[in-house]
Design a protein around this motif. Sequence first.
Motif, PDB file in Angstrom:
ATOM      1  N   ARG A 137       0.811  -1.224   0.000  1.00  0.00           N
ATOM      2  CA  ARG A 137       0.000   0.000   0.000  1.00  0.00           C
ATOM      3  C   ARG A 137       0.841   1.269   0.000  1.00  0.00           C
ATOM      4  NH1 ARG A 137      -0.867   2.790   4.637  1.00  0.00           N
ATOM      5  NH2 ARG A 137       0.051   1.978   6.553  1.00  0.00           N
ATOM      6  N   THR A 138       2.181   1.134  -0.132  1.00  0.00           N
ATOM      7  CA  THR A 138       3.060   2.300  -0.218  1.00  0.00           C
ATOM      8  C   THR A 138       4.013   2.135  -1.396  1.00  0.00           C
ATOM      9  OG1 THR A 138       4.689   1.333   1.286  1.00  0.00           O
ATOM     10  CG2 THR A 138       2.982   2.726   2.260  1.00  0.00           C
ATOM     11  N   VAL A 139       4.556   3.235  -1.826  1.00  0.00           N
ATOM     12  CA  VAL A 139       5.512   3.206  -2.935  1.00  0.00           C
ATOM     13  C   VAL A 139       6.486   4.372  -2.764  1.00  0.00           C
ATOM     14  CG1 VAL A 139       4.063   4.641  -4.443  1.00  0.00           C
ATOM     15  CG2 VAL A 139       5.757   3.108  -5.447  1.00  0.00           C
ATOM     16  N   ALA A 140       7.758   4.132  -3.132  1.00  0.00           N
ATOM     17  CA  ALA A 140       8.776   5.184  -3.079  1.00  0.00           C
ATOM     18  C   ALA A 140       8.708   6.015  -4.353  1.00  0.00           C
ATOM     19  CB  ALA A 140      10.165   4.574  -2.918  1.00  0.00           C
ATOM     20  N   VAL A 141       8.605   7.309  -4.208  1.00  0.00           N
ATOM     21  CA  VAL A 141       8.530   8.229  -5.333  1.00  0.00           C
ATOM     22  C   VAL A 141       9.790   9.093  -5.351  1.00  0.00           C
ATOM     23  CG1 VAL A 141       7.255  10.158  -6.348  1.00  0.00           C
ATOM     24  CG2 VAL A 141       6.018   8.264  -5.278  1.00  0.00           C
ATOM     25  N   ALA A 142      10.417   9.204  -6.501  1.00  0.00           N
ATOM     26  CA  ALA A 142      11.661   9.970  -6.621  1.00  0.00           C
ATOM     27  C   ALA A 142      11.407  11.466  -6.432  1.00  0.00           C
ATOM     28  CB  ALA A 142      12.309   9.727  -7.968  1.00  0.00           C
ATOM     29  N   LEU A 143      12.338  12.122  -5.743  1.00  0.00           N
ATOM     30  CA  LEU A 143      12.313  13.576  -5.590  1.00  0.00           C
ATOM     31  C   LEU A 143      13.459  14.145  -6.411  1.00  0.00           C
ATOM     32  CD1 LEU A 143      11.726  13.945  -1.739  1.00  0.00           C
ATOM     33  CD2 LEU A 143      10.058  14.304  -3.576  1.00  0.00           C
ATOM     34  N   PRO A 144      13.170  14.794  -7.518  1.00  0.00           N
ATOM     35  CA  PRO A 144      14.247  15.320  -8.377  1.00  0.00           C
ATOM     36  C   PRO A 144      15.123  16.321  -7.652  1.00  0.00           C
ATOM     37  CG  PRO A 144      12.149  15.315  -9.545  1.00  0.00           C
ATOM     38  CD  PRO A 144      11.847  15.021  -8.107  1.00  0.00           C
ATOM     39  N   SER A 145      16.390  16.330  -8.011  1.00  0.00           N
ATOM     40  CA  SER A 145      17.326  17.309  -7.466  1.00  0.00           C
ATOM     41  C   SER A 145      17.377  18.519  -8.383  1.00  0.00           C
ATOM     42  CB  SER A 145      18.714  16.691  -7.338  1.00  0.00           C
ATOM     43  OG  SER A 145      19.133  16.134  -8.574  1.00  0.00           O
TER      44      SER A 145
ATOM     45  N   LEU B   2      26.266  18.032 -12.726  1.00  0.00           N
ATOM     46  CA  LEU B   2      25.185  19.023 -12.750  1.00  0.00           C
ATOM     47  C   LEU B   2      23.859  18.435 -12.279  1.00  0.00           C
ATOM     48  CD1 LEU B   2      26.028  20.680 -16.176  1.00  0.00           C
ATOM     49  CD2 LEU B   2      26.108  21.825 -13.962  1.00  0.00           C
ATOM     50  N   ARG B   3      23.623  17.164 -12.552  1.00  0.00           N
ATOM     51  CA  ARG B   3      22.332  16.548 -12.247  1.00  0.00           C
ATOM     52  C   ARG B   3      22.086  16.420 -10.757  1.00  0.00           C
ATOM     53  NH1 ARG B   3      20.007  11.224 -11.631  1.00  0.00           N
ATOM     54  NH2 ARG B   3      17.954  11.117 -12.639  1.00  0.00           N
ATOM     55  N   GLY B   4      23.116  16.159  -9.986  1.00  0.00           N
ATOM     56  CA  GLY B   4      22.938  15.933  -8.562  1.00  0.00           C
ATOM     57  C   GLY B   4      22.426  14.530  -8.287  1.00  0.00           C
ATOM     58  N   THR B   5      21.866  14.320  -7.064  1.00  0.00           N
ATOM     59  CA  THR B   5      21.365  13.011  -6.651  1.00  0.00           C
ATOM     60  C   THR B   5      19.907  13.136  -6.251  1.00  0.00           C
ATOM     61  OG1 THR B   5      23.566  12.428  -5.816  1.00  0.00           O
ATOM     62  CG2 THR B   5      21.718  11.069  -5.091  1.00  0.00           C
ATOM     63  N   TYR B   6      19.063  12.301  -6.839  1.00  0.00           N
ATOM     64  CA  TYR B   6      17.643  12.339  -6.524  1.00  0.00           C
ATOM     65  C   TYR B   6      17.378  11.798  -5.117  1.00  0.00           C
ATOM     66  CZ  TYR B   6      16.062  13.536 -11.240  1.00  0.00           C
ATOM     67  OH  TYR B   6      15.809  14.179 -12.426  1.00  0.00           O
TER      68      TYR B   6
ATOM     69  N   LYS C  53      14.673  10.048   1.749  1.00  0.00           N
ATOM     70  CA  LYS C  53      16.017  10.468   1.343  1.00  0.00           C
ATOM     71  C   LYS C  53      15.903  11.854   0.720  1.00  0.00           C
ATOM     72  CE  LYS C  53      19.863   9.230  -1.720  1.00  0.00           C
ATOM     73  NZ  LYS C  53      20.315   8.315  -2.803  1.00  0.00           N
ATOM     74  N   ALA C  54      16.691  12.789   1.242  1.00  0.00           N
ATOM     75  CA  ALA C  54      16.641  14.157   0.715  1.00  0.00           C
ATOM     76  C   ALA C  54      17.425  14.252  -0.591  1.00  0.00           C
ATOM     77  CB  ALA C  54      17.213  15.130   1.731  1.00  0.00           C
ATOM     78  N   PRO C  55      16.915  14.999  -1.578  1.00  0.00           N
ATOM     79  CA  PRO C  55      17.683  15.184  -2.823  1.00  0.00           C
ATOM     80  C   PRO C  55      18.899  16.068  -2.572  1.00  0.00           C
ATOM     81  CG  PRO C  55      15.697  16.532  -2.851  1.00  0.00           C
ATOM     82  CD  PRO C  55      15.615  15.697  -1.617  1.00  0.00           C
ATOM     83  N   VAL C  56      19.947  15.828  -3.337  1.00  0.00           N
ATOM     84  CA  VAL C  56      21.166  16.631  -3.259  1.00  0.00           C
ATOM     85  C   VAL C  56      21.314  17.383  -4.575  1.00  0.00           C
ATOM     86  CG1 VAL C  56      23.665  16.619  -2.969  1.00  0.00           C
ATOM     87  CG2 VAL C  56      22.254  14.967  -1.711  1.00  0.00           C
ATOM     88  N   ALA C  57      21.339  18.705  -4.513  1.00  0.00           N
ATOM     89  CA  ALA C  57      21.418  19.531  -5.721  1.00  0.00           C
ATOM     90  C   ALA C  57      22.716  19.272  -6.479  1.00  0.00           C
ATOM     91  CB  ALA C  57      21.314  20.999  -5.369  1.00  0.00           C
ATOM     92  N   GLY C  58      22.674  19.476  -7.785  1.00  0.00           N
ATOM     93  CA  GLY C  58      23.866  19.342  -8.603  1.00  0.00           C
ATOM     94  C   GLY C  58      24.861  20.449  -8.300  1.00  0.00           C
ATOM     95  N   LYS C  59      26.087  20.246  -8.742  1.00  0.00           N
ATOM     96  CA  LYS C  59      27.142  21.225  -8.488  1.00  0.00           C
ATOM     97  C   LYS C  59      26.988  22.430  -9.413  1.00  0.00           C
ATOM     98  CE  LYS C  59      30.493  17.728  -7.042  1.00  0.00           C
ATOM     99  NZ  LYS C  59      31.763  17.026  -7.395  1.00  0.00           N
TER     100      LYS C  59
END
Length: 637
Positions: free
Chosen positions: A54-62, A217-221, A242-248
Amino acid sequence: MSSEFGERDLPRFGRRFATFGVIGMLLFTVLAGRLFQLQVIEGEARAANAEAARTVAVALPSERGVLFDRAGRPLAINMPTWTAAVRPADLPESRRNAILGRVSLLTGQPFEALAGRLDAYQGSPFDLVPVARDIGRDAALLLEEEAADLPGIELQVTARREYLDDHGAPDGTLLAHVVGYTGPINADELERLANEGYLPDDDIGRNGVEASFESALRGTYGSELWERDATGRLVKPLEQTKAPVAGKNLVLTVDAGIQRMATDALLWGMREANVSQGVTIVMNPQTGEILAMVSLPSYDNNAFAGGISDELYQSYLADANLPLRNHAISDIYPPGSTFKLATGLAALQEGVTTPTQRWQTYGCYQIPGAPAGDCLYDWNHRGFGKLNIVEAFAISSDTFFYQMAVHLGVDKLARWAHALGFGAPTGIDLPNEASGIIASTEWAHSQGRAGVYTGELAQAGIGQNVIAVTPLQLLNAYAALANGGHLMKPMIVRGEADASGNLVREYAPQVLGEVGATDENLRLLRIGARQVITTGHAYNIRDLRLPGSLAGKTGTAEFGLPDANGVLPFHSWFVAFLPSAPGATDSPIAVITFTYHATVIGNVSTEVVKYFLQQYFHTSQDLRLDPVTLRQLVGGN
């Protein structure tokens, strides 16, 4: 009888009852054990599975990293924009075309494109499929107003790349080939990169720094846990796992102001000489940093970032001047007389000539072993008499360097050409760099030939026939001459930055290798390059008042087929550097211009470099000559 029978049957009934009791106890024990296993031993795992169902992990774009020029000007930023997306499970099949047609009408994007993006999607029907990106504010408001009549359509706020010029205005043409652009990931890329976290609706770097520094540049989702119902539809977010990490953020070596000067100068020269393609590159020879890289014609990378129309894209593809190609690194051309640097250095190093030895030059050089009269002309059909190597380099005698090449042999010439970086990519961090061609025995064998003919070898000595280079390779070779023999890796990214564009981590320059020539021979050719300017072979550029002793080399490179008069078309080259004194190795700047099919009296590229230097050093002079007539355009002070 019956009483006796009943008495005899009781023991057997008792035994049966006991047997059934044992079996019952066994069944109870098994059921109890199974229940214990399900509830106690496997209970936690099964509860987790039920929770997972009943749950699913959804990506958070960086957030994608910002690009700045070396002065801190933003060149590529992230702008919020609206995207119309389709949730296939909510889109009524019977109204599919009507709904997509309405979205097409409101957003101004072709119905075929919207339908094609939806048809190409193969994921969950409950996922959102972006079909119309970068829609305007008015279109977004209209879609919101008509939401009840457009089931399956949802608006998303997303980020779009916007590319800026030296004044901070949206302008994707000034630095298009350096910066590149981003665009939607395709199916093949997604299959290859899915394990790295790429999603079907992701953008990816497509050209320039955007492509070559994609991972930085992409960072980590990040990821977020969502509750979903029995059908798989997302209901509500539960927690961020998991918190997204912005690209450089990256600082380029390029200065957008210098890029503007180089672009304006090149545009002027191309217009005056009716030239369709050109390149100008500016470099710091001491570090290999690229200060400007211009390839014309250019293209608008903002058009790609916003979702280019098929009409505009096809017009780019149909343009014979190939605006999408970075001519500075992706195309190879004969270098003409600029290649005499390699031939002269090889001749000195291999003992073919000495600094003082004088060689007879000719109006037409007889090719050794060829029939009498089979000769190669000098650009001066009268010849120059006897010359030493500095004199020959300064006035660019062809027959002098024919002789140097023939006496060297093809493999010794090739070895020193390779030492100067020719015949291999420079390693600059930009995609699609070409290798070029340097003739050698090995090269001839790769072409299915026994070797290189003597006439080809002689022409190789002046950068013709079997020699081809990129403009960046040629500039890098002269930068190595200018700095004392260090072949640098050209740099396009200077380091990493904070949010304001301040450099926080600087990347170190890299030396590809040492040329390996003696200091004396390198200095001799720097003196020759200075005399190219002072003898007037580069016209009136010697009169330009600059903070140093300008040195350089012109080049005219024939190509193609002769015209009705037997004259071959030609390209124009000029490369220059500016040491503090003749022969010094402290030059802070080197510049090259290449103009394609520049068939006019004057050297167009020399005039372009002259104009650039006037702007770069803010001189009060204007010594440009009309490349068609060689008349001075404006009187200097």
